[in-house]
Scaffold this active site. Structure first.
Site, mmCIF file in Angstrom:
data_model
loop_
_atom_site.group_PDB
_atom_site.id
_atom_site.type_symbol
_atom_site.label_atom_id
_atom_site.label_comp_id
_atom_site.label_asym_id
_atom_site.label_seq_id
_atom_site.Cartn_x
_atom_site.Cartn_y
_atom_site.Cartn_z
ATOM 1 N N TRP A 26 0.945 -1.193 -0.056
ATOM 2 C CA TRP A 26 -0.019 0.078 0.045
ATOM 3 C C TRP A 26 0.739 1.177 -0.104
ATOM 4 O O TRP A 26 1.828 1.402 0.681
ATOM 5 C CB TRP A 26 -0.958 0.001 1.223
ATOM 6 C CG TRP A 26 -2.084 -0.960 1.464
ATOM 7 C CD1 TRP A 26 -2.039 -2.317 1.334
ATOM 8 C CD2 TRP A 26 -3.431 -0.377 1.063
ATOM 9 N NE1 TRP A 26 -3.305 -2.591 1.318
ATOM 10 C CE2 TRP A 26 -4.236 -1.722 1.130
ATOM 11 C CE3 TRP A 26 -4.092 0.664 0.847
ATOM 12 C CZ2 TRP A 26 -5.465 -1.876 0.920
ATOM 13 C CZ3 TRP A 26 -5.475 0.818 0.899
ATOM 14 C CH2 TRP A 26 -6.243 -0.568 0.643
ATOM 15 N N ARG A 93 3.071 3.902 5.824
ATOM 16 C CA ARG A 93 4.087 2.939 6.636
ATOM 17 C C ARG A 93 3.622 3.283 8.207
ATOM 18 O O ARG A 93 3.809 2.634 9.173
ATOM 19 C CB ARG A 93 5.372 3.085 6.567
ATOM 20 C CG ARG A 93 6.212 1.864 7.447
ATOM 21 C CD ARG A 93 7.785 1.785 7.115
ATOM 22 N NE ARG A 93 7.997 1.373 5.690
ATOM 23 C CZ ARG A 93 9.101 1.027 5.388
ATOM 24 N NH1 ARG A 93 10.224 1.401 5.878
ATOM 25 N NH2 ARG A 93 9.233 0.571 4.319
ATOM 26 N N HIS A 356 8.212 4.922 1.110
ATOM 27 C CA HIS A 356 7.236 4.619 2.192
ATOM 28 C C HIS A 356 5.925 3.865 1.877
ATOM 29 O O HIS A 356 5.207 4.314 0.924
ATOM 30 C CB HIS A 356 6.676 5.849 2.558
ATOM 31 C CG HIS A 356 6.834 6.139 4.188
ATOM 32 N ND1 HIS A 356 5.914 5.881 4.835
ATOM 33 C CD2 HIS A 356 7.844 6.436 4.992
ATOM 34 C CE1 HIS A 356 6.267 6.249 6.318
ATOM 35 N NE2 HIS A 356 7.402 6.325 6.269
ATOM 36 N N CYS A 357 6.141 2.375 2.155
ATOM 37 C CA CYS A 357 4.783 1.572 1.876
ATOM 38 C C CYS A 357 4.674 0.761 3.019
ATOM 39 O O CYS A 357 5.566 0.663 3.921
ATOM 40 C CB CYS A 357 5.342 0.737 0.850
ATOM 41 S SG CYS A 357 6.278 1.571 -0.623
ATOM 42 N N ILE A 358 3.564 -0.087 3.258
ATOM 43 C CA ILE A 358 3.288 -0.982 4.151
ATOM 44 C C ILE A 358 2.924 -2.186 3.076
ATOM 45 O O ILE A 358 2.582 -2.279 2.138
ATOM 46 C CB ILE A 358 2.239 -0.726 5.120
ATOM 47 C CG1 ILE A 358 0.839 -0.615 4.324
ATOM 48 C CG2 ILE A 358 2.662 0.300 6.119
ATOM 49 C CD1 ILE A 358 -0.418 -0.595 5.511
#
Length: 365
Positions: A26, A93, A356-358
């Site tokens: 995401w 994140r 920046h991701c999760i």
């Protein structure tokens, strides 16, 4: 989506390492004009590059505001899912859920922490942050994942790194900062982490990257390659304030053992030369009360350690610096079965972060 009235440790759920298998990734589309220059237009191009790079290895979902939906749809490849959601900025994140897995039942759940923009009214980066505080719950809803909720405990995803085998690395600079959980002791904070991440040992580094506005998130200075092995942001320049910070972290890590009793193998990942905000970059950002300003000459918290480990790849930020090639080479050596892809990330860095991701994790059974 159900709110689970227990804790992950009690139910046999654990936070996996980022290097484990993912269902997907995401991201959030940037547009906030008091954080991103020129309304995020330059940063949007880079976010699209990052999304395209990750989508080569795993599914990507991009969160986009109603105002930016059409623009993002035109800029992103058709294989990237776009969902419309209200947010305050673009750091998923940190405000999104932490996914935890049960490898016996093949189940995935989320953990919804409290979020207050990295310090609330003490030293937070913007106000208000109420839309960001709802992101974790909304993602769990969309993915039909049950969720644990601990709204009174402030924690960002970038402030925690686990090995998936019982060890967590954090920094005191961040987790003990006054603007997060000032009413809790270090022991209280550690107990919460053990219960909600299902870890046995917490390794406390003192500080993160020099001048990191997140109060020294661990994800910008240290990253797990695999259990028992980490990379550490490093410089050989003893005149750079980063040297003492990195040396302190190195001494802690090399003298520690993890939850399995292993000595940690530490690889030095050299940071780029100091990167400063230019006049042109500064004037492109709207000046708004309550938001951290971007001033000409400010040093940015540049690091290669904040890379993203995808299913078959590693996506690393680059800065047009001589150490770019060295970083890519080291990461390719450390991840021989993954493809290392570099993305020029100065525009993301100007907004206060790196890639920046999760990850939405997939359990192996």
């Amino acid at each position: 989506m159900r709110i689970i009235n227990s804790v992950p440790k009690q139910d046999g759920f654990r936070m996996p390492g980022e290097f484990e298998k993912h269902e997907g990734c995401w991201m959030i589309w940037p547009e906030r004009s008091d954080n991103w220059r020129y309304g995020g237009k330059p940063a949007q191009k880079v976010f699209a590059e990052v999304a395209h790079a990750i989508s080569e290895f795993e599914p990507v979902t991009m969160i986009v505001s109603a105002a930016q939906y059409v623009n993002a749809r035109q800029m992103l490849n058709s294989n990237i899912r776009i969902v419309e959601m209200s947010t305050d900025d673009s750091w998923v994140r940190d405000c999104g859920p932490t996914f935890v897995i049960n490898t016996n039942t093949a189940d995935v759940r989320g953990v919804n922490w409290g979020f207050n923009a990295w310090g609330g009214l003490v030293d937070g980066l913007y106000f208000p942050w109420d839309k960001d505080d709802l992101v974790a719950q909304k993602i769990c809803d969309m993915e039909r994942k049950d969720c644990y909720s601990i709204p009174d405990f402030i924690l960002e995803g970038g402030s925690i790194h686990v090995d998936g085998e019982g060890t967590l690395i954090v920094t005191e600079e961040c987790l003990l900062s006054e603007g997060r959980n000032a009413s809790l002791s270090k022991e209280d904070i550690e107990n919460n982490l053990k219960e909600y991440l299902n870890v046995e040992k917490v390794i406390w580094l003192k500080r993160g990257i020099y001048l990191d506005e997140t109060n020294g998130h661990v994800d910008n200075i240290c990253n797990y390659v695999k259990p028992g092995e980490v990379v550490l942001a490093w410089t050989d320049d003893k005149n750079d304030p980063q040297y003492d910070i990195s040396k302190e972290c190195y001494d802690i890590l090399t003298n520690e053992t993890d939850a399995k009793g292993r000595k940690l193998k530490v690889h030095k990942l050299h940071v780029p030369s100091p990167i400063l905000i230019s006049k042109e970059e500064s004037i492109g950002v709207d000046s708004v009360d309550g938001t951290l300003p971007r001033e000409e000459g400010d040093r940015l918290a540049a690091s290669y350690a904040n890379y993203y480990t995808a299913n078959g790849g590693v996506v690393v930020p680059l800065f047009a610096d001589p150490n770019d090639d060295k970083a890519v080479q080291l990461l390719q050596e450390l991840y021989p079965e993954r493809k290392v892809v570099g993305v020029y990330a100065r525009e993301i860095l100007l907004g206060g972060g790196n890639i920046h991701c999760i990850t939405q994790q997939q359990p192996s059974v």
